[in-house]
Design an enzyme around this catalytic site. Structure first.
Site, short mmCIF file in Angstrom:
data_model
loop_
_atom_site.label_atom_id
_atom_site.label_comp_id
_atom_site.label_asym_id
_atom_site.label_seq_id
_atom_site.Cartn_x
_atom_site.Cartn_y
_atom_site.Cartn_z
N LYS A 1 -70.48 63.26 -57.94
CA LYS A 1 -69.85 61.72 -57.30
C LYS A 1 -68.34 62.12 -57.41
O LYS A 1 -67.69 62.71 -58.05
CB LYS A 1 -70.22 60.65 -58.21
CG LYS A 1 -69.91 59.31 -57.41
CD LYS A 1 -71.59 59.34 -56.71
CE LYS A 1 -71.37 58.02 -55.70
NZ LYS A 1 -72.62 57.47 -55.01
N ASP B 1 -69.99 56.29 -49.84
CA ASP B 1 -70.42 55.32 -50.49
C ASP B 1 -69.69 54.12 -50.55
O ASP B 1 -69.15 54.10 -49.26
CB ASP B 1 -70.17 55.77 -52.20
CG ASP B 1 -70.76 54.99 -53.09
OD1 ASP B 1 -72.21 54.98 -53.27
OD2 ASP B 1 -70.10 54.16 -53.85
P1 NDP Z 1 -70.07 49.49 -48.05
O1 NDP Z 1 -68.81 49.97 -48.58
O2 NDP Z 1 -70.62 49.96 -46.89
O3 NDP Z 1 -70.56 47.99 -48.60
C1 NDP Z 1 -70.43 47.59 -49.88
C2 NDP Z 1 -70.65 46.10 -49.78
O4 NDP Z 1 -70.63 45.50 -51.31
C3 NDP Z 1 -69.70 45.20 -49.23
O5 NDP Z 1 -70.26 43.90 -48.64
C4 NDP Z 1 -68.74 44.90 -50.20
O6 NDP Z 1 -67.75 43.49 -50.01
C5 NDP Z 1 -69.60 44.52 -51.36
N1 NDP Z 1 -68.88 44.89 -52.64
C6 NDP Z 1 -68.53 45.96 -53.05
N2 NDP Z 1 -67.98 45.78 -54.09
C7 NDP Z 1 -68.01 44.54 -54.53
C8 NDP Z 1 -67.64 43.88 -55.69
N3 NDP Z 1 -66.89 44.35 -56.58
N4 NDP Z 1 -67.85 42.38 -55.61
C9 NDP Z 1 -68.43 41.96 -54.85
N5 NDP Z 1 -68.98 42.56 -53.60
C10 NDP Z 1 -68.57 44.01 -53.39
O7 NDP Z 1 -70.89 50.38 -49.19
P2 NDP Z 1 -72.41 50.95 -49.26
O8 NDP Z 1 -73.36 49.81 -48.60
O9 NDP Z 1 -72.59 52.15 -48.90
O10 NDP Z 1 -72.89 50.99 -50.83
C11 NDP Z 1 -73.45 49.58 -51.61
C12 NDP Z 1 -73.93 50.12 -52.91
O11 NDP Z 1 -75.11 51.14 -52.47
C13 NDP Z 1 -73.30 50.77 -53.97
O12 NDP Z 1 -73.57 50.61 -55.24
C14 NDP Z 1 -73.41 52.46 -53.59
O13 NDP Z 1 -73.38 53.12 -54.78
C15 NDP Z 1 -74.99 52.24 -53.35
N6 NDP Z 1 -75.65 53.22 -52.63
C16 NDP Z 1 -74.96 53.69 -51.35
C17 NDP Z 1 -75.70 54.73 -50.76
C18 NDP Z 1 -75.24 55.10 -49.25
O14 NDP Z 1 -75.93 55.83 -48.68
N7 NDP Z 1 -74.42 54.47 -48.68
C19 NDP Z 1 -76.67 55.62 -51.33
C20 NDP Z 1 -77.41 54.96 -52.38
C21 NDP Z 1 -76.72 54.24 -52.98
P3 NDP Z 1 -66.54 43.60 -49.76
O15 NDP Z 1 -66.30 44.37 -48.26
O16 NDP Z 1 -65.87 42.45 -49.78
O17 NDP Z 1 -65.76 44.62 -50.96
#
Ligand code: NDP
Length: 452
Positions: free
Chosen positions: A132, A172
């Protein structure tokens, strides 16, 4: 033969040692606890796993790279961020795992994610190790030109450590198609190689796989559906709460809707939206993917069925299913109690470690089906591995073929977790099933490959 409780005592000593050797890394400690607290049955049953040094090697990354990332903002001011790549375990294949750009990123966060990734990748049954990376860079509010300069600077160091046979990053939080494009461009420029298998999540015209953007969310919904089938139910007519509004959340909502469920929430760090008619995905995609806006804009434009709750948490909305899809530790004990009070039947983790250990315990005790992220969200990395396979063969598969493979992989992960849990006297406990099944595959490979 060592008993389970003697084995657990040894593992507890090791956990204390991990905390001592890795100070100020609470997320990594949490992830290590979550795995090591479930391994006693398998280590006690199979003496080869008790071999001194095996689990000690598993919790120590093979390599950790930390580097300076200087870049210029649009005003010409020099900014300095910190970059990370933790190459945790390559017993099963090249290191594989995403890059996260978020101000909360530090070494402990990247190590927790890398550690989880080892077991997740093992569960897919594919040939990928765990790693990662990321940076404390915050892309919010940055222009495309600033994001491009940052990505180019990040890759100017990272390129030395990655490669299609070595380490293959993906996206991510904060790293989507735009960022992967800039990163790939700089890698190609520096190395003078068209090495499409070096990154996954690429655009579809230049080596990306169909269904990769959808894969994590779709896969999580398929996992939730499999858990519900075990209870004699399906997703049709179920109400679902989803947190987040990024890549994982959007395609979770899309698949839930396609399977007849009603996904009524989404969120970001400003608060959440509840829409009793169900989230309108075209509007959400327009706001989040095109305009890069905030979720309150959704409520403003959607009309009477939707409202924005500033600073709130989606878990207070009554639902049959909960799919946390934003970030770590976003669903705590109080949230779990609320969900249980409102009759939740299943919680399936789209994000990595979104549910605190106390909340997991409460949900499991209440008989709620709980799908841990390392199993439930493995569809993303699985399709990344399929992207690597397509790149290697210089071909591209149809969306239907990729989706079929994804469905088979998610079914197989569900079955593996379910059967493993039963084999180790923990029926219905997907956390134990996922940890033990992932561990067995990695541990067997490590033992076969000697002390390295
Ligand atoms: P994105 O950046 O596309 O979206 C993240 C979302 O979560 C946004 O809406 C963001 O809001 C919100 N968010 C992030 N950090 C915080 C926080 N500290 N508090 C509140 N809201 C938060 O990321 P992904 O959708 O790709 O990833 C989401 C999760 O899924 C993560 O845990 C990631 O590790 C996991 N994941 C992702 C994969 C992938 O293929 N993309 C695969 C497996 C797991 P804001 O914009 O306001 O920060």
């Amino acid at each position: 033969m060592t008993t389970r409780s003697e084995t657990q005592t040894t593992l507890d000593h090791l956990l204390t040692e991990i905390e001592h050797r890795n100070p100020a890394q609470p997320e990594f400690h949490q992830a290590a606890h979550e795995v090591l607290e479930t391994l006693a049955p398998v280590v006690a049953a199979r003496p080869e796993y008790a071999e001194p040094g095996l689990i000690e090697r598993l919790v120590e990354p093979e390599r950790q790279v930390i580097f300076r990332v200087p870049w210029q903002d649009d005003q010409g001011r020099v900014r300095v961020n910190r970059g990370f790549r933790v190459e945790f375990n390559s017993a099963l294949g090249p290191y594989k795992g995403g890059l996260r750009f978020h101000p909360s990123v530090d070494l402990g966060v990247i190590k927790f994610l890398g550690f989880e990734q080892i077991f997740k990748n093992a569960l897919t049954g594919l040939g990928i190790g765990g790693g990662k990376g990321g940076s404390d860079f915050d892309p919010h509010g940055r222009s495309d030109a600033e994001v491009m300069r940052f990505c180019q600077s990040f890759m100017t160091e990272l390129y030395r450590h990655i490669g299609e046979h070595t380490d293959v990053p993906a996206g991510d939080i904060g790293v989507g198609g735009r960022e992967i494009g800039y990163l790939f461009g700089q890698y190609r420029r520096i190395t003078n190689r068209w090495e499409s298998g070096v990154l996954t999540g690429k655009g579809q015209g230049w080596g990306g796989s169909l269904i990769r953007p959808e894969a994590t969310g779709y896969g999580n919904v398929l996992f939730a559906a499999a858990m519900m089938r075990e209870r004699g139910e399906d997703l049709e007519g179920q109400t679902a709460v989803v947190s987040g509004s990024g890549n994982v959340a959007i395609y979770t909502i899309e698949k839930l809707t396609a399977l007849g469920a009603n996904a009524v929430t989404c969120s970001d760090s400003s608060g959440y939206v509840v829409d009793e008619k169900g989230i309108d995905l075209d509007l959400l995609k327009q706001i989040k993917e095109v305009e890069r806006g905030r979720v309150d804009a959704y409520a403003e434009r959607r009309g009477a069925s939707a409202r924005f709750v500033p600073g709130g948490r989606v878990w207070e909305v009554p639902a049959d299913l909960a799919l946390p899809s934003a970030t770590q530790n976003e669903l705590d004990e109080n949230d779990a109690a609320t969900l249980i009070r409102n009759g939740v039947k299943a919680v399936s983790e789209g994000a990595n470690m979104p549910t605190t250990p106390e909340a997991v315990h409460l949900l499991q005790q209440a008989g709620v089906a709980f799908g841990p992220g390392k199993a439930a969200n493995a569809g993303g990395v699985a399709v990344s591995a399929l992207e690597m396979a397509q790149n290697h063969a210089r071909t591209s598969w149809t969306a239907a073929r990729v989706e079929e493979e994804l469905a088979d992989i998610m079914t197989s992960i569900h079955t593996t977790c379910h059967e493993t849990a039963e084999r180790y006297d923990a029926p219905g406990d997907y956390v134990t099933g996922a940890n033990i099944a992932g561990f067995e595959r990695v541990a067997d490979a490590m033992l076969a490959q000697g002390v390295i």
